[in-house]
Each structure stands twice: as C-alpha cells, then as structure tokens.
Design a protein around this motif. Structure first.
Motif, PDB file in Angstrom:
ATOM      1  N   ARG A 224       5.150  51.511  46.964  1.00  0.00           N
ATOM      2  CA  ARG A 224       6.037  50.979  45.923  1.00  0.00           C
ATOM      3  C   ARG A 224       6.771  49.740  46.427  1.00  0.00           C
ATOM      4  N   ALA A 225       7.327  49.826  47.638  1.00  0.00           N
ATOM      5  CA  ALA A 225       8.089  48.695  48.178  1.00  0.00           C
ATOM      6  C   ALA A 225       7.203  47.470  48.366  1.00  0.00           C
ATOM      7  N   VAL A 228       6.282  45.922  44.899  1.00  0.00           N
ATOM      8  CA  VAL A 228       7.453  45.265  44.302  1.00  0.00           C
ATOM      9  C   VAL A 228       7.688  43.897  44.950  1.00  0.00           C
ATOM     10  N   ASP A 229       7.595  43.829  46.282  1.00  0.00           N
ATOM     11  CA  ASP A 229       7.812  42.557  46.975  1.00  0.00           C
ATOM     12  C   ASP A 229       6.730  41.533  46.620  1.00  0.00           C
ATOM     13  N   MET A 231       5.176  41.293  43.937  1.00  0.00           N
ATOM     14  CA  MET A 231       5.346  40.883  42.538  1.00  0.00           C
ATOM     15  C   MET A 231       6.586  40.001  42.354  1.00  0.00           C
ATOM     16  N   ALA A 233       9.764  40.477  43.067  1.00  0.00           N
ATOM     17  CA  ALA A 233      11.010  41.084  42.610  1.00  0.00           C
ATOM     18  C   ALA A 233      12.179  40.486  43.384  1.00  0.00           C
ATOM     19  N   THR A 236      15.427  42.170  48.506  1.00  0.00           N
ATOM     20  CA  THR A 236      16.260  43.296  48.902  1.00  0.00           C
ATOM     21  C   THR A 236      16.434  43.320  50.408  1.00  0.00           C
ATOM     22  N   ASP A 240      14.974  48.180  51.638  1.00  0.00           N
ATOM     23  CA  ASP A 240      14.883  48.260  50.178  1.00  0.00           C
ATOM     24  C   ASP A 240      16.015  49.083  49.564  1.00  0.00           C
ATOM     25  N   ARG A 268      13.213  35.240  46.320  1.00  0.00           N
ATOM     26  CA  ARG A 268      12.112  36.188  46.495  1.00  0.00           C
ATOM     27  C   ARG A 268      11.793  36.314  47.976  1.00  0.00           C
TER      28      ARG A 268
END
Length: 332
Positions: A224-225, A228-229, A231, A233, A236, A240, A268
């Motif tokens: 998931r992490a 997300v990165d 893409m 997002a 963070t 995360d 980003r």
C-alpha cells in the motif's frame, strides 16, 4: 570518498547524511551476511515442520529489502538525463514495490499451504540424528537454531530505523520493520516444533499460519505504501505515519517573505528527496522580480537537503489543491 562526491542525482548530501548512508550500507551488508548463515543453519535442521519451513522461507524473503536498498542507492546517484529529467530517485519506490510484492505473494502462498496442512490433519514427525556419537532429537536443534537467530535481527532493525528516519528511506524502514518482528517468527517456529514433540500435531500448522500471516501483513502494509508513493500522493514521513512537515515549512518560509501575500505547495516523494511545486501570490506585480524568485528558491533549498528539486511559480491566486499559507502580517 569525500562528502562532496556523495550525491543522490544532483542532490549533494550533507556530511551527516553521508555518514548515515555509510552506516546504513554497512548494516545492510551485515544483514545479508547474517541471513546467509541463518538460511544455511535453518535448512540443515528443517525437518518436516511446517513452522520451520515458513520461517526458512521468511529468511529467504528477508534478502529482498537489503538488496533492494543497496541497488536503489546506486541507481539513484545517476544524474538526470533527457530521458529521465527527474533523475532516478524513483528507484527507491520501485525497490519498495518489488519487496512488497514478493512478501505479499509468498505470504499468501504460505497461508494457503499451512491451512491445507492444518485442515487435512497432517501429522508431521521429527526424528533423531546422530551427533558426536549420541542420538539427539532433531527438534532440540531446531529450537536451538531459532533461539540463536532470534535476537540479532531485532537489534539490526532498531539500528536501521534511526538511519531510515535521517535518510528518509522507506525501503530501509521496511527492512527494519521486518527485522524487528523476526523474533515472533522464531518464537512461533519454536512453539510449532514443541507442539510436535508433545504430540499436539496441529500446533505446528497453527504456528506456520501465524508466521505466514506476519509475512502477508508486512507485504500488504508495504504494498500500500509503495503504490501510494508511486501515485504521487502527498509526501509523508519515512514511516508513512503522517504528512511530512517539510512542505508546511516551505510554505511558511515563502509566506514570510515581504513581497508574498500567500503561498502553497505540492510535494511528492521521489525516494529520498522531494519534488516540490511552490506557488506564491505576490503583493503586487512590481514586487515580483527574478532576483527575488531566485533568492526565495535558494532559501527553500537551505531549509533541508531534501528540497533541492523545487520550482517556484508566481500566480494571481493559489490552485485549489494546495493549502493556503497567508503572509506573516496577515495581508492577502
């Protein structure tokens, strides 16, 4: 190698990060060496235990994060090219994704395999071996090997987490997170072997399921992490846990400039560094000069070594997708 020669693309690392990077590389090579010994020892005493089999496979999978880290830090040192104008920082994200997919796939396989063994009622057995002229139950050797290999990964993991924070490296953090949980794998396999010895046949399969679930949980969390990165997002922290505060620091700095009435940015995560698009609303057209834009960019870069890839765009009003940071005096 001198500190000036250590870079991530065109991002020159400060002396502190140079030393942290060297320590991280040493730790990862130490981890690989330790894993090589562990995999060999566990293979020697593997037997018919499903829990030991799951633990051995997890040890094999544990090679992936350190190898991904070592490869990524070599790749992302390349300077940007026409084909890759943003550099090769995404190699960290790619490594993160590869490690996560491997963990998720093998975790799923082991859960299915262990569940089949549990519900089919397989009764694994552990025999004896001749060692130094004496007959020894193999289970004692299994338990001994797992006990010996349980503590070092935990210590390595704790050391890596501190370095991952300073390097902002999520592959290193994923590796550290796995290392910290390795003691549970060792304990689970020892419980499974003990169950076989006591005649509680299902305890071995249950322990294997526990280990497989741990692998799958790590895989899904990192999958998931990583996605997300990749893409783009919002950037963070390395774990995360929350939005990275650096974007807000850039906004606050720009908004504090006397010729800026409001500022906002989009950040980003490129791997180790951030790509930031900062928008500023000047107090008037006359206040906007090239020198001031250049000085503002230099000031942002000075905030943190991760902010070297930043563009500052003057606009009449901020885009809707960026947070508004008013000027220090409240003017708009």
């Amino acid at each position: 190698m001198s500190p000036e020669q250590v870079t991530f693309g065109r991002t020159t690392l400060p002396d502190r990060q140079v030393e942290v990077l060297r320590r991280a590389v040493r730790l990862e090579w130490l981890t690989i060496g330790f894993l090589a010994v562990t995999v060999f020892l566990v293979f020697l005493v593997l037997g018919n235990s499903q829990a030991m089999k799951a633990a051995w496979i997890e040890d094999l999978l544990s090679f992936i994060p350190p190898l991904a880290f070592l490869i990524a830090i070599r790749v992302n040192r390349k300077s940007p090219t026409l084909q890759h104008p943003y550099g090769y920082h995404r190699s960290v994200g790619v490594g993160h994704l590869v490690a996560a997919v491997a963990l998720t796939t093998m975790g799923t396989y082991l859960i299915v395999d262990s569940a089949i063994g549990l519900f089919s009622g397989e009764h694994p057995t552990i025999g004896t071996i001749e060692l130094f002229g004496a007959s020894i139950w193999l289970g004692w050797l299994m338990i001994g090997v797992m006990a010996l290999t349980a503590v070092p990964p935990v210590l390595l993991g704790r050391a890596k987490i501190r370095l991952a924070r300073e390097l902002h490296n999520k592959v290193l953090y994923a590796d550290a997170d796995m290392n910290k949980a390795d003691w549970m794998t060792a304990v689970g396999s020892m419980v499974g072997v003990t169950g076989i010895g006591l005649g509680i046949w299902w305890l071995d399969a249950a322990a294997a399921l526990f280990i497989a679930s741990s692998i799958l949980r790590d895989g899904l969390k990192n999958l998931r992490a990583a996605i997300v990165d990749l893409m783009d997002a919002r950037a963070t922290t390395f774990d995360d846990a929350e939005p990275h505060p650096l974007a807000a620091e850039v906004d606050a700095y720009l908004a504090s400039l006397p010729w800026v009435s409001a500022a906002g940015s989009r950040a980003r995560d490129e791997g180790h560094v951030f790509h930031i698009e900062a928008y500023v609303v000047p107090t008037s057209d006359d206040e906007l000069t090239l020198d001031r834009l250049e000085a503002a960019r230099a000031g942002c870069v000075d905030l943190d070594w991760k902010v070297q890839d930043i563009v500052i765009v003057p606009v009449r009003e901020l885009p809707e997708v960026v947070p508004v940071t008013p000027a220090a005096d409240g003017s708009r």
